[in-house]
Write an enzyme that holds these catalytic residues in place. Structure first.
Site: not given
Ligand code: AMP
Length: 560
Positions: A248, A250, A255, A270, A340, A412, A418
């Protein structure tokens, strides 16, 4: 009924204890002691929270309101209270100083302030709105100080601005619940991840033991902790591990966890804060596009500009924090949903089902206009293409998810990976810092960073870093920086610009908050560059060129 004095004494004891294990035992002992009705309140008070994070109730007491209440209770001018705060670096100690020696009204009534009474008064303060409410809040708080004993004043003052500063966080409360009621801390953690209700988990542990904790399920209207992602080692490795991956975009947004219960829609951020009233457009979209009687949905809200590219993260935050003129801001910064995941549907939890199954349910009950596109593949080139498309559209990269994985709240783990471009690091000069809180009160825990402006030979602030620093490093750094203090005000210190930090970050953003005009998103310390002097630090030109580069990369034809 337990007196607030008991809680204050427990807090004092914790402040004088350095071992986390001992602190946990002190908290556990207190949990065992308090009445059933108080347990809920105490699990929050001990962390410096008055209401559950997910509740819409807000205390709304800022430092100035607190200073006014202390000033009135002590018959001293506000100016004097502010001086006490500056001298002690702590509102609690300042309140104690201002009010010490004053005759307390309970001296005559001999009425004890109970924990429940303090909570009720705070709840009353939270309910006050509209004209004259500020003044009434000051009066209620003033009367609270009027009924408090000296030992209570410190913690009442801190609690009223929800900064208890005794170093008790969710981890300690979790372990303390387990210790107090002799239940497994894994089960307590599970309960907290699923209900995010510390009081409920504590009283379930107390009354029903492990059996009760095991049976705790998702509650509509109580946010679950969100599942999080890890950085992927690479597309090939991810496919190797998961066999096929659900890809998907990102999205570059924020969130949201959405709870729909009949006609009622509640949205959590979040941080699991209730942000429903700031996001009427999302509420409307859910009402129009989700066809389930009740459901919990997970996704990302994005704000798109006229060019259809995502707006800066700060703009989205403006939407999430908005309390007034919500509809005008909604027109200026329109939000769109990309769901998602689905965690709960028509009174049943779905989190133990595999992602592929949940995805089917999501598609069944939501209009596809609000669902994130997902492609399941084992073909590296397909993943690469989606990655390039995502970057071209201005988003962050892609998420690679294991189609067979369950949804683990708060985790996590390796099932969500990611993939996004790696940014270069910046060498920045440390020009200031902030003293920490609780057990870290004698350490400088956060550092103000600056880049160089070679034209004017000055340093331009660009952000703060507090992550990536180990406790050992923090102690060492504090020793070094203590020698470089130019001035101090409260917890803030100004430092001689001598030390260079190499800092990694996720993105450079335009920001009015720092003199450089830029800010770093998620900065973390990589190295202390003892080999570099301030003159070797990066310049504002390099910051600008990295900023433009990252935009260019997003807008390019996908050539990374
Ligand atoms: P990070 O904050 O860099 O750890 O990345 C996780 C965050 O990416 C999640 O908390 C979401 O806010 C965001 N996110 C964006 N697109 C998606 C997706 N398709 N699936 C899950 N998280 C996503």
């Amino acid at each position: 009924m337990t007196s607030f004095e008991e809680l204050a004494k427990v807090c004092t004891k914790i402040e004088n204890t350095s071992s986390s294990l001992e602190i946990t035992s002190v908290v556990a002992g207190f949990f065992k002691e308090v009445d059933d009705e108080e347990l809920d309140i105490v699990t929050r008070f001990i962390m410096g929270r008055v209401f559950p994070v997910w509740s819409e109730k807000e205390l709304g007491i800022g430092p100035n309101l607190l200073y006014s209440a202390i000033a009135r209770a002590s018959c001293l001018p506000i100016k004097r209270i502010k001086e006490f705060v500056r001298d002690t670096g702590d509102v609690g100690l300042a309140a104690e100083k201002a009010l010490s020696g004053k005759v307390q009204s309970n001296f005559f009534t001999e009425e004890e302030l109970t924990i429940s009474e303090v909570y009720l008064r705070f709840r009353r303060i939270a309910q006050l709105t509209g004209k004259g409410s500020q003044d009434t809040k000051v009066k209620v708080l003033q009367s609270l100080f009027g009924s408090a004993k000296p030992v209570e004043i410190v913690y009442l003052a801190r609690l009223s601005i929800e900064e208890l500063r005794i170093g008790v966080g969710e981890g300690i409360v979790r372990d303390a619940i387990a210790e107090a009621f002799n239940v497994s801390s894994g089960l307590v953690e599970r309960g907290i991840m699923i209900t995010n209700d510390f009081g409920l988990v504590a009283s379930t542990g107390k009354k029903e033991g492990e059996k009760g904790l095991n049976e705790l399920g998702i509650i509509l209207g109580r946010p679950l902790k969100m599942m999080l992602s890890q950085v992927t080692p690479g597309i090939k490795e991810a496919i190797g591990e998961m066999r096929s991956v659900a890809v998907e975009w990102k999205f570059d947004g924020a969130r949201v966890q959405i709870h729909k219960n009949g006609k009622e829609v509640t949205i959590y951020s979040r941080r699991l804060e209730n942000v429903t009233s700031s996001l009427p457009d999302i509420v409307k979209s859910v009402k129009a596009n989700v066809f389930a009687e009740n459901a919990i949905l997970d996704g990302e809200a994005i704000a798109l500009g006229k060019d259809k590219k995502p707006m800066a993260f700060q703009e989205i935050l403006r939407r999430f924090r908005r309390k007034y003129e919500v509809s005008a801001t909604a027109i200026e910064i329109p939000l769109f949903l990309n769901l998602f995941d689905i965690l709960y549907l028509n009174n049943e939890s779905l989190i133990d089902h595999p992602l592929s199954w949940r995805r089917k349910k999501l598609e069944e009950v939501c209009d596809k206009g609000i669902i994130a596109v997902q492609v399941v593949t084992d073909d590296i080139s397909i993943v690469e293409n989606i990655y390039k498309e995502a970057l071209m559209a201005g988003h962050e990269g892609v998420m690679l998810k294991n189609p067979g994985s369950s949804y683990i709240p708060g985790k996590r783990g390796k099932n969500w990976l990611k993939l996004k471009p790696i940014m270069e690091t910046l060498d920045l000069i440390v020009i200031g810092g902030e003293w920490g809180e609780g057990r870290r009160a004698n350490l400088i825990g956060s550092y103000l960073l600056a880049c160089r402006d070679p034209d004017t030979d000055t340093f331009l602030p660009i952000g703060r870093v507090a992550t990536g620093i180990t406790d050992e490093q923090l102690t060492e750094l504090t020793k070094t920086f203590k020698e470089l203090v130019i001035s101090e005000e409260g917890i803030h210190v100004e430092l001689e610009p001598r030390i260079v930090f190499e800092v990694a970050f996720e993105e450079i953003q335009k920001s009015p908050n720092y003199e450089s005009g830029y800010a770093l998103r998620f900065p973390r310390l990589v190295h202390v560059r003892t080999d570099k002097s301030p003159g070797d630090a990066d310049t504002i030109e390099r910051v600008e060129s990295l900023y433009i580069g990252q935009k260019g990369r997003r807008n390019s034809n996908g050539n990374l």
